[in-house]
Design a protein around this motif. Structure first.
Motif, short mmCIF file in Angstrom:
data_model
loop_
_atom_site.label_atom_id
_atom_site.label_comp_id
_atom_site.label_asym_id
_atom_site.label_seq_id
_atom_site.Cartn_x
_atom_site.Cartn_y
_atom_site.Cartn_z
N PHE A 23 0.83 -1.21 0.00
CA PHE A 23 0.00 0.00 0.00
C PHE A 23 0.87 1.26 0.00
CE2 PHE A 23 -2.65 3.16 2.36
CZ PHE A 23 -3.65 3.28 1.42
N GLU A 24 1.95 1.24 0.74
CA GLU A 24 2.85 2.39 0.75
C GLU A 24 3.47 2.62 -0.62
OE1 GLU A 24 3.32 4.69 3.22
OE2 GLU A 24 1.58 3.60 3.97
N LEU A 25 3.84 1.56 -1.30
CA LEU A 25 4.37 1.68 -2.66
C LEU A 25 3.29 2.17 -3.61
CD1 LEU A 25 6.46 -1.60 -2.97
CD2 LEU A 25 7.37 0.73 -2.88
N TYR A 26 2.08 1.68 -3.41
CA TYR A 26 0.95 1.99 -4.28
C TYR A 26 0.59 3.47 -4.26
CZ TYR A 26 -3.97 1.63 -5.88
OH TYR A 26 -5.16 1.78 -6.52
N ARG A 27 0.65 4.07 -3.09
CA ARG A 27 0.17 5.46 -2.99
C ARG A 27 1.28 6.50 -3.03
NH1 ARG A 27 -1.50 7.31 2.83
NH2 ARG A 27 0.11 6.40 4.14
N HIS A 28 2.53 6.10 -3.10
CA HIS A 28 3.62 7.06 -3.20
C HIS A 28 4.37 6.86 -4.51
CE1 HIS A 28 3.17 6.96 1.30
NE2 HIS A 28 3.16 8.26 1.06
N PRO A 29 4.58 7.93 -5.28
CA PRO A 29 5.39 7.77 -6.51
C PRO A 29 6.76 7.21 -6.17
CG PRO A 29 4.36 9.96 -6.40
CD PRO A 29 4.14 9.31 -5.06
N LEU A 30 7.23 6.27 -6.97
CA LEU A 30 8.53 5.66 -6.72
C LEU A 30 9.65 6.69 -6.88
CD1 LEU A 30 8.11 2.22 -8.49
CD2 LEU A 30 7.89 2.75 -6.07
N ARG A 31 9.45 7.62 -7.78
CA ARG A 31 10.40 8.73 -7.93
C ARG A 31 9.68 9.88 -8.63
NH1 ARG A 31 12.08 4.90 -11.70
NH2 ARG A 31 11.95 5.56 -13.87
N GLY B 270 5.86 20.25 -3.00
CA GLY B 270 6.19 19.54 -1.78
C GLY B 270 5.30 18.33 -1.59
N GLY B 271 5.43 17.71 -0.42
CA GLY B 271 4.62 16.56 -0.10
C GLY B 271 5.18 15.27 -0.66
N ARG B 272 4.46 14.19 -0.40
CA ARG B 272 4.93 12.86 -0.82
C ARG B 272 4.00 12.18 -1.81
NH1 ARG B 272 5.66 8.86 3.57
NH2 ARG B 272 6.79 7.77 1.90
N THR B 273 2.73 12.58 -1.87
CA THR B 273 1.81 11.88 -2.75
C THR B 273 0.59 12.76 -3.01
OG1 THR B 273 0.64 9.78 -3.12
CG2 THR B 273 0.47 10.77 -0.91
N ALA B 274 -0.19 12.37 -4.02
CA ALA B 274 -1.45 13.06 -4.32
C ALA B 274 -2.44 12.04 -4.84
CB ALA B 274 -1.23 14.16 -5.35
N THR B 275 -3.67 12.11 -4.38
CA THR B 275 -4.74 11.29 -4.92
C THR B 275 -5.60 12.14 -5.86
OG1 THR B 275 -6.39 11.80 -3.22
CG2 THR B 275 -4.79 10.05 -2.72
N VAL B 276 -6.57 11.48 -6.46
CA VAL B 276 -7.53 12.19 -7.31
C VAL B 276 -8.22 13.30 -6.51
CG1 VAL B 276 -9.71 11.90 -8.53
CG2 VAL B 276 -7.89 10.24 -8.87
N LEU B 277 -8.44 13.08 -5.23
CA LEU B 277 -9.08 14.11 -4.40
C LEU B 277 -8.20 15.35 -4.29
CD1 LEU B 277 -10.44 11.87 -1.49
CD2 LEU B 277 -11.71 12.76 -3.46
N ALA C 172 -10.10 0.29 0.52
CA ALA C 172 -11.52 0.40 0.86
C ALA C 172 -11.75 0.91 2.27
CB ALA C 172 -12.20 -0.95 0.67
N SER C 173 -10.75 0.78 3.14
CA SER C 173 -10.90 1.18 4.54
C SER C 173 -10.94 2.70 4.71
CB SER C 173 -9.75 0.63 5.36
OG SER C 173 -8.53 1.32 5.07
N GLY C 174 -10.63 3.44 3.66
CA GLY C 174 -10.61 4.89 3.76
C GLY C 174 -9.22 5.46 3.99
N ALA C 175 -8.22 4.61 4.03
CA ALA C 175 -6.85 5.09 4.27
C ALA C 175 -6.34 5.94 3.13
CB ALA C 175 -5.91 3.89 4.48
N MET C 176 -6.83 5.69 1.93
CA MET C 176 -6.36 6.45 0.77
C MET C 176 -7.31 7.57 0.39
SD MET C 176 -4.79 4.90 -2.71
CE MET C 176 -3.85 5.95 -3.83
N PHE C 177 -8.61 7.31 0.52
CA PHE C 177 -9.62 8.30 0.13
C PHE C 177 -10.54 8.58 1.33
CE2 PHE C 177 -8.80 5.75 -3.80
CZ PHE C 177 -8.15 6.75 -4.52
#
Length: 319
Positions: free
Chosen positions: A28-36, A114-121, A198-203
């Motif tokens: 999940f950490e790999l999934y939601r953070h760009p590798l580079r 900045g930051g580490r990741t971005a979702t569609v939201l 689905a648990s809401g951790a990402m969205f």
């Protein structure tokens, strides 16, 4: 095979046998953070450096905004996963020739932001913030995951006269499977990954990911005419996503189907950009256009695109 990918595959698949929860958390950490982070490419540098650069704050993160033009007649550019605003450099030149202002941003965790990741939201929120700054947009132009964010933003208050969608994801439920397939992860890891999503951790606040991020739902809520450009050989976002959007929006959506350009080359192919420029300048003609080495069939005004594409292919997890 990339040695790093092979190492990740072996480690997570092995861990899933004894500790599926631990393997799922790591995936999940790999999934939601760009590798580079993507860098500005040499062919984009001149256009990138011409932009007036500013910032806005989103969720405590500094987001870099690029503007080409004086702010009048703005067009919003929304990039995809592990990408950046400079990927639209070739289109920016054409927008300026039309007298339009191009406004792009590097999402959190991407480009110069900045930051580490971005979702569609996050993309949706940044788009709405930019509307507060520049007013209604002449058009929104989006690529890949940015397309899904564009549809969501248009449903939730973003105003634009037209929408151009390159290689767009019509919905997001396929992403965990695609991610695991690219890394060679087993079914146990995928199941754990889906559970965490689905648990809401990402969205946060999204009860049903499949429905909430479905660009084809309630098509009447999306009012601008739409041009979808998608390559039949796209190995990142399958062409079926374009067909799905066409089925939902019917005659309000023009489908420009290409062959041999893949997921990224479509953004720089001159014949495709000719079509996009014409759509932005004069509106759309409903129908489907197919662009390949033999020419365009059927539909008026289409022109041939290159048939073969070079390059190293798509990086793991890029959408």
């Amino acid at each position: 095979m990339d040695p790093a990918v092979a190492l990740i595959r072996t480690a997570l698949n092995t861990a899933s046998l004894a500790a599926p929860g631990l393997a799922g958390r790591a995936a999940f950490e790999l999934y939601r953070h760009p590798l580079r982070r993507s860098r500005v490419r040499p062919g984009e540098r001149e256009v990138h450096d011409r932009a007036e650069t500013g910032t806005l704050r989103h969720g405590g993160v500094r987001v870099v905004v690029h503007r080409w033009g004086d702010g009048t007649r703005p067009v919003l550019l929304m990039h995809g996963w592990r990408s950046r605003a400079s990927r639209f450099a070739d289109l920016v030149l054409r927008l300026r020739a039309l007298g339009l202002t191009a406004v792009g941003y590097d999402a959190p965790g991407h480009g110069d932001s900045g930051g580490r990741t971005a979702t569609v939201l996050d993309h949706r929120a940044v788009a709405l913030r930019l509307q507060e700054r520049y007013g209604d947009f002449e058009a929104v132009v989006a690529h890949s995951l940015g397309v899904n964010a564009a549809f969501l933003a248009l449903r939730e208050g973003l105003r634009a006269e037209r929408l151009v969608a390159f290689s767009g994801a019509s919905e997001l439920s396929w992403l965990p499977a695609a991610f695991c397939d690219r890394l060679g992860l087993n079914a146990t890891v995928e199941r754990e990954l889906r559970r965490r999503e689905a648990s809401g951790a990402m969205f946060p606040g999204v009860a049903d990911v499949r429905t909430h991020f479905d660009a084809a739902r309630n098509p009447g809520e999306i009012t601008p005419p739409i041009l979808v450009a998608h390559d039949e050989d796209d190995d990142v976002v399958p062409f079926s996503h374009a067909r799905r959007l066409r089925a939902a929006y019917g005659g309000r959506l023009e489908l420009l189907a290409t062959r041999g350009l893949g997921h990224r080359r479509i953004l720089t192919e001159p014949t495709v950009l000719d079509q996009v420029t014409g759509f932005l300048a004069a509106g759309t003609v409903p129908g489907r256009r197919t662009v390949d080495g033999r020419g365009a069939v059927p539909g008026p005004g289409a022109v041939p695109a290159r048939r073969s594409v070079g390059g190293a292919g798509t990086a793991v997890g890029a959408v």
